[in-house]
Design a protein around this motif. Structure first.
Motif, PDB file in Angstrom:
ATOM      1  N   ARG A  10       0.820  -1.206   0.000  1.00 57.26           N
ATOM      2  CA  ARG A  10       0.000   0.000   0.000  1.00 57.26           C
ATOM      3  C   ARG A  10       0.858   1.263   0.000  1.00 57.26           C
ATOM      4  O   ARG A  10       0.527   2.259  -0.652  1.00 57.26           O
ATOM      5  CB  ARG A  10      -0.935  -0.001   1.207  1.00 57.26           C
ATOM      6  N   ASP A  11       1.987   1.233   0.742  1.00 59.33           N
ATOM      7  CA  ASP A  11       2.803   2.441   0.820  1.00 59.33           C
ATOM      8  C   ASP A  11       3.418   2.796  -0.538  1.00 59.33           C
ATOM      9  O   ASP A  11       3.669   3.969  -0.830  1.00 59.33           O
ATOM     10  CB  ASP A  11       3.874   2.331   1.904  1.00 59.33           C
ATOM     11  N   PHE A  12       3.652   1.792  -1.407  1.00 56.80           N
ATOM     12  CA  PHE A  12       4.145   2.077  -2.753  1.00 56.80           C
ATOM     13  C   PHE A  12       3.090   2.839  -3.551  1.00 56.80           C
ATOM     14  O   PHE A  12       3.396   3.836  -4.221  1.00 56.80           O
ATOM     15  CB  PHE A  12       4.504   0.774  -3.467  1.00 56.80           C
ATOM     16  N   ILE A  13       1.839   2.373  -3.481  1.00 58.34           N
ATOM     17  CA  ILE A  13       0.761   3.035  -4.215  1.00 58.34           C
ATOM     18  C   ILE A  13       0.554   4.455  -3.686  1.00 58.34           C
ATOM     19  O   ILE A  13       0.358   5.401  -4.464  1.00 58.34           O
ATOM     20  CB  ILE A  13      -0.540   2.219  -4.109  1.00 58.34           C
ATOM     21  N   ILE A  14       0.611   4.618  -2.371  1.00 62.04           N
ATOM     22  CA  ILE A  14       0.453   5.954  -1.779  1.00 62.04           C
ATOM     23  C   ILE A  14       1.583   6.862  -2.232  1.00 62.04           C
ATOM     24  O   ILE A  14       1.378   8.050  -2.537  1.00 62.04           O
ATOM     25  CB  ILE A  14       0.395   5.857  -0.249  1.00 62.04           C
ATOM     26  N   ARG A  15       2.799   6.318  -2.272  1.00 61.05           N
ATOM     27  CA  ARG A  15       3.956   7.112  -2.697  1.00 61.05           C
ATOM     28  C   ARG A  15       3.795   7.585  -4.142  1.00 61.05           C
ATOM     29  O   ARG A  15       4.327   8.634  -4.522  1.00 61.05           O
ATOM     30  CB  ARG A  15       5.222   6.290  -2.526  1.00 61.05           C
ATOM     31  N   LYS A  16       3.052   6.830  -4.927  1.00 59.81           N
ATOM     32  CA  LYS A  16       2.777   7.220  -6.307  1.00 59.81           C
ATOM     33  C   LYS A  16       1.559   8.139  -6.413  1.00 59.81           C
ATOM     34  O   LYS A  16       1.060   8.402  -7.496  1.00 59.81           O
ATOM     35  CB  LYS A  16       2.568   5.979  -7.172  1.00 59.81           C
ATOM     36  N   ARG A  17       1.087   8.593  -5.255  1.00 57.36           N
ATOM     37  CA  ARG A  17       0.002   9.590  -5.171  1.00 57.36           C
ATOM     38  C   ARG A  17      -1.304   9.095  -5.801  1.00 57.36           C
ATOM     39  O   ARG A  17      -1.962   9.788  -6.585  1.00 57.36           O
ATOM     40  CB  ARG A  17       0.424  10.914  -5.817  1.00 57.36           C
ATOM     41  N   GLY A  18      -1.678   7.862  -5.433  1.00 58.90           N
ATOM     42  CA  GLY A  18      -2.929   7.324  -5.932  1.00 58.90           C
ATOM     43  C   GLY A  18      -3.478   6.254  -5.025  1.00 58.90           C
ATOM     44  O   GLY A  18      -2.992   6.037  -3.912  1.00 58.90           O
ATOM     45  N   THR A  19      -4.509   5.588  -5.495  1.00 57.16           N
ATOM     46  CA  THR A  19      -5.100   4.447  -4.820  1.00 57.16           C
ATOM     47  C   THR A  19      -5.061   3.269  -5.778  1.00 57.16           C
ATOM     48  O   THR A  19      -4.792   3.434  -6.984  1.00 57.16           O
ATOM     49  CB  THR A  19      -6.550   4.724  -4.406  1.00 57.16           C
ATOM     50  N   GLU A  20      -5.373   2.077  -5.264  1.00 56.38           N
ATOM     51  CA  GLU A  20      -5.368   0.919  -6.152  1.00 56.38           C
ATOM     52  C   GLU A  20      -6.407   1.049  -7.263  1.00 56.38           C
ATOM     53  O   GLU A  20      -6.238   0.499  -8.352  1.00 56.38           O
ATOM     54  CB  GLU A  20      -5.582  -0.380  -5.370  1.00 56.38           C
ATOM     55  N   GLU A  21      -7.498   1.797  -7.004  1.00 58.76           N
ATOM     56  CA  GLU A  21      -8.516   1.986  -8.042  1.00 58.76           C
ATOM     57  C   GLU A  21      -8.001   2.870  -9.181  1.00 58.76           C
ATOM     58  O   GLU A  21      -8.502   2.790 -10.313  1.00 58.76           O
ATOM     59  CB  GLU A  21      -9.784   2.607  -7.451  1.00 58.76           C
ATOM     60  N   ASP A  22      -7.012   3.719  -8.879  1.00 56.09           N
ATOM     61  CA  ASP A  22      -6.453   4.595  -9.906  1.00 56.09           C
ATOM     62  C   ASP A  22      -5.500   3.865 -10.837  1.00 56.09           C
ATOM     63  O   ASP A  22      -5.173   4.379 -11.913  1.00 56.09           O
ATOM     64  CB  ASP A  22      -5.672   5.750  -9.266  1.00 56.09           C
ATOM     65  N   MET A  23      -5.019   2.695 -10.427  1.00 58.07           N
ATOM     66  CA  MET A  23      -3.968   2.004 -11.161  1.00 58.07           C
ATOM     67  C   MET A  23      -4.529   0.859 -12.004  1.00 58.07           C
ATOM     68  O   MET A  23      -5.428   0.143 -11.573  1.00 58.07           O
ATOM     69  CB  MET A  23      -2.923   1.447 -10.192  1.00 58.07           C
ATOM     70  N   LYS A  24      -3.958   0.689 -13.190  1.00 58.96           N
ATOM     71  CA  LYS A  24      -4.288  -0.453 -14.045  1.00 58.96           C
ATOM     72  C   LYS A  24      -2.983  -1.015 -14.611  1.00 58.96           C
ATOM     73  O   LYS A  24      -2.057  -0.263 -14.926  1.00 58.96           O
ATOM     74  CB  LYS A  24      -5.207  -0.054 -15.204  1.00 58.96           C
ATOM     75  N   ILE A  25      -2.948  -2.341 -14.753  1.00 62.43           N
ATOM     76  CA  ILE A  25      -1.777  -3.006 -15.316  1.00 62.43           C
ATOM     77  C   ILE A  25      -2.105  -3.501 -16.717  1.00 62.43           C
ATOM     78  O   ILE A  25      -3.181  -4.060 -16.952  1.00 62.43           O
ATOM     79  CB  ILE A  25      -1.323  -4.162 -14.415  1.00 62.43           C
ATOM     80  N   PHE A  26      -1.175  -3.264 -17.637  1.00 64.01           N
ATOM     81  CA  PHE A  26      -1.339  -3.671 -19.028  1.00 64.01           C
ATOM     82  C   PHE A  26      -0.123  -4.479 -19.462  1.00 64.01           C
ATOM     83  O   PHE A  26       0.968  -4.316 -18.927  1.00 64.01           O
ATOM     84  CB  PHE A  26      -1.442  -2.450 -19.951  1.00 64.01           C
ATOM     85  N   GLU A  27      -0.327  -5.318 -20.474  1.00 65.34           N
ATOM     86  CA  GLU A  27       0.783  -5.994 -21.133  1.00 65.34           C
ATOM     87  C   GLU A  27       1.105  -5.273 -22.422  1.00 65.34           C
ATOM     88  O   GLU A  27       0.211  -4.998 -23.230  1.00 65.34           O
ATOM     89  CB  GLU A  27       0.426  -7.452 -21.419  1.00 65.34           C
ATOM     90  N   VAL A  28       2.365  -4.956 -22.614  1.00 72.63           N
ATOM     91  CA  VAL A  28       2.801  -4.217 -23.797  1.00 72.63           C
ATOM     92  C   VAL A  28       2.971  -5.165 -24.978  1.00 72.63           C
ATOM     93  O   VAL A  28       3.438  -6.295 -24.827  1.00 72.63           O
ATOM     94  CB  VAL A  28       4.131  -3.492 -23.504  1.00 72.63           C
ATOM     95  N   ALA A  29       2.594  -4.690 -26.163  1.00 71.07           N
ATOM     96  CA  ALA A  29       2.808  -5.448 -27.388  1.00 71.07           C
ATOM     97  C   ALA A  29       3.631  -4.599 -28.356  1.00 71.07           C
ATOM     98  O   ALA A  29       3.369  -3.416 -28.534  1.00 71.07           O
ATOM     99  CB  ALA A  29       1.474  -5.834 -28.032  1.00 71.07           C
ATOM    100  N   GLY A  30       4.639  -5.180 -28.966  1.00 72.37           N
ATOM    101  CA  GLY A  30       5.447  -4.451 -29.933  1.00 72.37           C
ATOM    102  C   GLY A  30       6.812  -4.057 -29.387  1.00 72.37           C
ATOM    103  O   GLY A  30       7.132  -4.294 -28.222  1.00 72.37           O
ATOM    104  N   ASP A  31       7.623  -3.430 -30.240  1.00 71.16           N
ATOM    105  CA  ASP A  31       9.010  -3.143 -29.877  1.00 71.16           C
ATOM    106  C   ASP A  31       9.411  -1.681 -30.029  1.00 71.16           C
ATOM    107  O   ASP A  31      10.588  -1.348 -29.942  1.00 71.16           O
ATOM    108  CB  ASP A  31       9.956  -4.010 -30.714  1.00 71.16           C
TER     109      ASP A  31
END
Length: 211
Positions: free
Chosen positions: A107-128
């Motif tokens: 949680r402290d990592f997310i707070i340090r990034k000035r957000g909440t878990e609802e603000d964050m999304k994870i994606f997989e990158v495609a391409g180079d």
């Protein structure tokens, strides 16, 4: 074994916290009480569809279920991974409305990034096109409320019908320069004065790569 312990600890925590008996949970789920007893002792673990039913019967979300806080558990949150694949190269838009699981962060990592878990999304990158910074198959976390462009940082954006991850730079005359870290790809200047075809979804704040 570790995953089983995490599940049984979480189930034990929430049954106690919500004051729900094993019999009541079994009734809500439409299963035999012995099934819940086996879940609680770790004799069995539910498959994903049954786990989602169990969590729903407790009135929780999947991230809430696993982010229980007691002396045995770190203060963690769960960030959703979505199935949309932003391109770091040429190609079209790949979007699926369903989520693709959750990843745990302190949680402290997310707070340090000035957000909440609802603000964050994870994606997989495609391409180079962002190589060597980002390679095909890398994961990135995007802060979806951090949409103000700061020159030189990496953002998730849409141009037309294409979702992409690029480094952005502002230029005089309300021009946005869309850059790839791979020198084989050309820079794209965009006039932002009257352009409805571009949308900034958020800033990249974290990336992960397997070797």
């Amino acid at each position: 074994m570790k995953d089983r312990l995490i599940f049984t600890d979480s189930l034990d925590f929430w049954l106690s916290r919500l004051n729900i008996s094993q019999g009541e949970l079994a009734e809500r789920m439409g299963v035999n009480r012995n099934t819940i007893s086996q879940y609680k002792t770790g004799e069995r673990t539910p498959p994903m569809d049954r786990l989602e039913d169990l969590v729903k019967a407790l009135g929780l979300t999947l991230p809430q279920f696993f982010s229980c806080k007691d002396d045995r558990s770190p203060d963690i949150v769960f960030v959703e991974k979505v199935k949309a694949k932003p391109r770091a190269g040429n190609g079209g838009l790949e979007v699926d409305s369903e989520h693709d699981g959750y990843y745990a962060f302190r949680r402290d990592f997310i707070i340090r990034k000035r957000g909440t878990e609802e603000d964050m999304k994870i994606f997989e990158v495609a391409g180079d096109s962002m190589s060597p910074t980002l390679n095909d198959g890398d994961f990135i976390m995007v802060h979806t409320r951090d949409t103000d462009i700061r020159t030189g940082l990496i953002y998730l954006l849409r141009i037309g019908n294409e979702l992409m991850v690029k480094r952005l730079e502002t230029r005089p005359g309300n021009v946005l320069l869309i850059r790839s870290d791979n020198p084989a790809y050309e820079q794209i200047p965009v006039d932002m004065s009257d352009n409805d075809d571009i949308q900034i979804f958020g800033r990249m704040i974290w990336s992960c790569r397997e070797y």
